[in-house]
Design a protein around this motif. Structure first.
Motif, PDB file in Angstrom:
ATOM      1  N   LEU A  45       0.825  -1.217   0.000  1.00  0.00           N
ATOM      2  CA  LEU A  45       0.000   0.000   0.000  1.00  0.00           C
ATOM      3  C   LEU A  45       0.854   1.261   0.000  1.00  0.00           C
ATOM      4  O   LEU A  45       0.528   2.238  -0.684  1.00  0.00           O
ATOM      5  CB  LEU A  45      -0.961  -0.003   1.184  1.00  0.00           C
ATOM      6  N   LYS A  46       1.965   1.238   0.737  1.00  0.00           N
ATOM      7  CA  LYS A  46       2.878   2.387   0.721  1.00  0.00           C
ATOM      8  C   LYS A  46       3.458   2.586  -0.672  1.00  0.00           C
ATOM      9  O   LYS A  46       3.541   3.720  -1.163  1.00  0.00           O
ATOM     10  CB  LYS A  46       4.018   2.190   1.724  1.00  0.00           C
ATOM     11  N   ASN A  47       3.869   1.492  -1.308  1.00  0.00           N
ATOM     12  CA  ASN A  47       4.413   1.585  -2.658  1.00  0.00           C
ATOM     13  C   ASN A  47       3.345   2.055  -3.648  1.00  0.00           C
ATOM     14  O   ASN A  47       3.637   2.835  -4.553  1.00  0.00           O
ATOM     15  CB  ASN A  47       4.999   0.245  -3.105  1.00  0.00           C
ATOM     16  N   GLU A  48       2.134   1.582  -3.470  1.00  0.00           N
ATOM     17  CA  GLU A  48       1.031   2.019  -4.338  1.00  0.00           C
ATOM     18  C   GLU A  48       0.794   3.515  -4.167  1.00  0.00           C
ATOM     19  O   GLU A  48       0.600   4.232  -5.155  1.00  0.00           O
ATOM     20  CB  GLU A  48      -0.240   1.230  -4.007  1.00  0.00           C
ATOM     21  N   MET A  49       0.828   4.002  -2.932  1.00  0.00           N
ATOM     22  CA  MET A  49       0.653   5.436  -2.694  1.00  0.00           C
ATOM     23  C   MET A  49       1.799   6.233  -3.310  1.00  0.00           C
ATOM     24  O   MET A  49       1.584   7.293  -3.902  1.00  0.00           O
ATOM     25  CB  MET A  49       0.538   5.727  -1.197  1.00  0.00           C
ATOM     26  N   ARG A  50       3.020   5.713  -3.185  1.00  0.00           N
ATOM     27  CA  ARG A  50       4.188   6.376  -3.762  1.00  0.00           C
ATOM     28  C   ARG A  50       4.052   6.431  -5.286  1.00  0.00           C
ATOM     29  O   ARG A  50       4.243   7.476  -5.906  1.00  0.00           O
ATOM     30  CB  ARG A  50       5.461   5.628  -3.365  1.00  0.00           C
ATOM     31  N   TYR A  51       3.690   5.305  -5.887  1.00  0.00           N
ATOM     32  CA  TYR A  51       3.481   5.260  -7.333  1.00  0.00           C
ATOM     33  C   TYR A  51       2.387   6.243  -7.735  1.00  0.00           C
ATOM     34  O   TYR A  51       2.545   6.999  -8.694  1.00  0.00           O
ATOM     35  CB  TYR A  51       3.098   3.843  -7.779  1.00  0.00           C
ATOM     36  N   ARG A  52       1.278   6.228  -7.032  1.00  0.00           N
ATOM     37  CA  ARG A  52       0.141   7.090  -7.360  1.00  0.00           C
ATOM     38  C   ARG A  52       0.546   8.563  -7.287  1.00  0.00           C
ATOM     39  O   ARG A  52       0.181   9.353  -8.144  1.00  0.00           O
ATOM     40  CB  ARG A  52      -1.017   6.787  -6.408  1.00  0.00           C
ATOM     41  N   THR A  53       1.331   8.927  -6.277  1.00  0.00           N
ATOM     42  CA  THR A  53       1.785  10.312  -6.134  1.00  0.00           C
ATOM     43  C   THR A  53       2.698  10.704  -7.291  1.00  0.00           C
ATOM     44  O   THR A  53       2.546  11.773  -7.887  1.00  0.00           O
ATOM     45  CB  THR A  53       2.508  10.517  -4.791  1.00  0.00           C
ATOM     46  N   ILE A  54       3.654   9.838  -7.631  1.00  0.00           N
ATOM     47  CA  ILE A  54       4.566  10.108  -8.748  1.00  0.00           C
ATOM     48  C   ILE A  54       3.766  10.224 -10.045  1.00  0.00           C
ATOM     49  O   ILE A  54       3.960  11.149 -10.826  1.00  0.00           O
ATOM     50  CB  ILE A  54       5.648   9.013  -8.860  1.00  0.00           C
ATOM     51  N   PHE A  55       2.851   9.294 -10.264  1.00  0.00           N
ATOM     52  CA  PHE A  55       2.029   9.310 -11.474  1.00  0.00           C
ATOM     53  C   PHE A  55       1.201  10.587 -11.548  1.00  0.00           C
ATOM     54  O   PHE A  55       1.216  11.296 -12.555  1.00  0.00           O
ATOM     55  CB  PHE A  55       1.104   8.083 -11.488  1.00  0.00           C
ATOM     56  N   ASP A  56       0.480  10.886 -10.476  1.00  0.00           N
ATOM     57  CA  ASP A  56      -0.439  12.034 -10.481  1.00  0.00           C
ATOM     58  C   ASP A  56       0.272  13.368 -10.670  1.00  0.00           C
ATOM     59  O   ASP A  56      -0.257  14.261 -11.332  1.00  0.00           O
ATOM     60  CB  ASP A  56      -1.256  12.074  -9.190  1.00  0.00           C
ATOM     61  N   PHE A  57       1.462  13.516 -10.091  1.00  0.00           N
ATOM     62  CA  PHE A  57       2.106  14.834 -10.073  1.00  0.00           C
ATOM     63  C   PHE A  57       3.366  14.927 -10.940  1.00  0.00           C
ATOM     64  O   PHE A  57       4.110  15.908 -10.845  1.00  0.00           O
ATOM     65  CB  PHE A  57       2.390  15.256  -8.630  1.00  0.00           C
ATOM     66  N   ALA A  58       3.594  13.931 -11.775  1.00  0.00           N
ATOM     67  CA  ALA A  58       4.736  14.008 -12.698  1.00  0.00           C
ATOM     68  C   ALA A  58       4.551  15.205 -13.617  1.00  0.00           C
ATOM     69  O   ALA A  58       3.435  15.505 -14.037  1.00  0.00           O
ATOM     70  CB  ALA A  58       4.835  12.720 -13.514  1.00  0.00           C
ATOM     71  N   PRO A  59       5.649  15.898 -13.955  1.00  0.00           N
ATOM     72  CA  PRO A  59       5.531  17.102 -14.780  1.00  0.00           C
ATOM     73  C   PRO A  59       5.378  16.804 -16.278  1.00  0.00           C
ATOM     74  O   PRO A  59       5.573  17.684 -17.107  1.00  0.00           O
ATOM     75  CB  PRO A  59       6.837  17.842 -14.500  1.00  0.00           C
ATOM     76  N   VAL A  60       5.042  15.575 -16.628  1.00  0.00           N
ATOM     77  CA  VAL A  60       4.793  15.195 -18.021  1.00  0.00           C
ATOM     78  C   VAL A  60       3.428  14.514 -18.113  1.00  0.00           C
ATOM     79  O   VAL A  60       2.953  13.923 -17.137  1.00  0.00           O
ATOM     80  CB  VAL A  60       5.883  14.234 -18.569  1.00  0.00           C
ATOM     81  N   SER A  61       2.823  14.603 -19.272  1.00  0.00           N
ATOM     82  CA  SER A  61       1.515  13.974 -19.492  1.00  0.00           C
ATOM     83  C   SER A  61       1.677  12.459 -19.519  1.00  0.00           C
ATOM     84  O   SER A  61       2.513  11.930 -20.255  1.00  0.00           O
ATOM     85  CB  SER A  61       0.933  14.469 -20.810  1.00  0.00           C
TER      86      SER A  61
END
Length: 181
Positions: A100-116
Motif C-alpha cells: 500500500l505504501k508503494n502504491e501510494m508512492r506510485y500514485r503520487t509520482i504518477f499524479d504529479f509528474a511534470p509530463v503527461s
C-alpha cells in the motif's frame, strides 16, 4: 475458532502483531480488528458459519500490541464437521502495508509528474488478436495490410484507465471524464 478465539497461531502472526503467545491467546478476533473493519468481517464469518459461502478474502486492519494498525489481506475457509456444521475457520493473513505504501508512492509520482501520462488498458486489443486464427496471427503484417479497419477497431478497443494532472492541464480539462468525452 468459530467463536472468535484462537486454536493455533503461527509465529508470523505473532511477529506481525508484536505479541507473545501468552498475551495473544486472550485476545479475540474482534479485539484485534479495527472497529471499522469488524462489521464486514463479522458478516463474512456469519455467511461462512451458515454455509452460504465456503471461503472469503477481505482487506482488514489488525491492531498491534503498540496500538498501531497493520493492513492485511485475510483469506479464510471453513473446516466443517461431518454433519456440515462449522468446526473452525482456517485463515491465511498477509501483511500488505508495504504494498500500500508503494502504491501510494506510485500514485503520487504518477499524479504529479511534470509530463503527461496516460495509462491504457489493452486487454480488448489482446482479445481481438487472440480471436484471429493461427494463419492471421502468424502473418500479422499481411493481415493488417489486407484488413486496415482492424487497426481502427483496435484503436477504439483501447481504454484509458488513468491520466495524470499534467494531462488535464495540457488539454485544458478539469476532470478525466471531461477529457475523455
Amino acid at each position: 475458532s468459530s467463536e472468535n478465539s484462537w486454536l493455533e497461531v503461527n509465529h508470523y502472526l505473532l511477529e506481525l502483531l508484536d505479541y507473545a503467545w501468552d498475551d495473544f491467546k486472550f485476545k479475540s478476533l474482534e479485539d484485534l480488528t479495527h472497529p471499522d473493519d469488524w462489521p464486514a468481517e463479522l458478516e463474512k464469518k456469519q455467511a461462512l458459519s451458515d454455509g452460504k459461502i465456503d471461503n472469503y478474502s477481505i482487506q482488514k486492519r489488525f491492531l498491534r500490541s503498540d496500538n498501531q494498525f497493520v493492513t492485511t489481506i485475510v483469506s479464510a475457509c471453513g473446516v466443517r464437521n461431518p454433519d456440515g456444521s462449522l468446526k473452525y475457520i482456517m485463515s491465511q493473513i498477509q501483511d500488505i502495508s508495504d504494498f500500500l505504501k508503494n502504491e501510494m508512492r506510485y500514485r503520487t509520482i504518477f499524479d504529479f509528474a511534470p509530463v503527461s501520462i496516460w495509462e491504457q488498458d489493452w486487454s480488448n486489443v489482446v482479445k481481438m488478436i487472440n480471436q484471429l486464427d493461427e494463419k492471421n496471427r502468424s502473418h500479422f503484417s499481411t493481415f493488417l495490410s489486407e484488413n486496415p479497419d482492424f487497426i481502427a477497431r483496435a484503436f477504439w478497443g483501447l481504454k484509458i484507465s488513468e491520466i495524470n494532472h499534467e494531462t488535464l492541464r495540457v488539454f485544458g480539462a478539469k476532470t478525466k471524464v471531461e477529457l475523455l468525452k
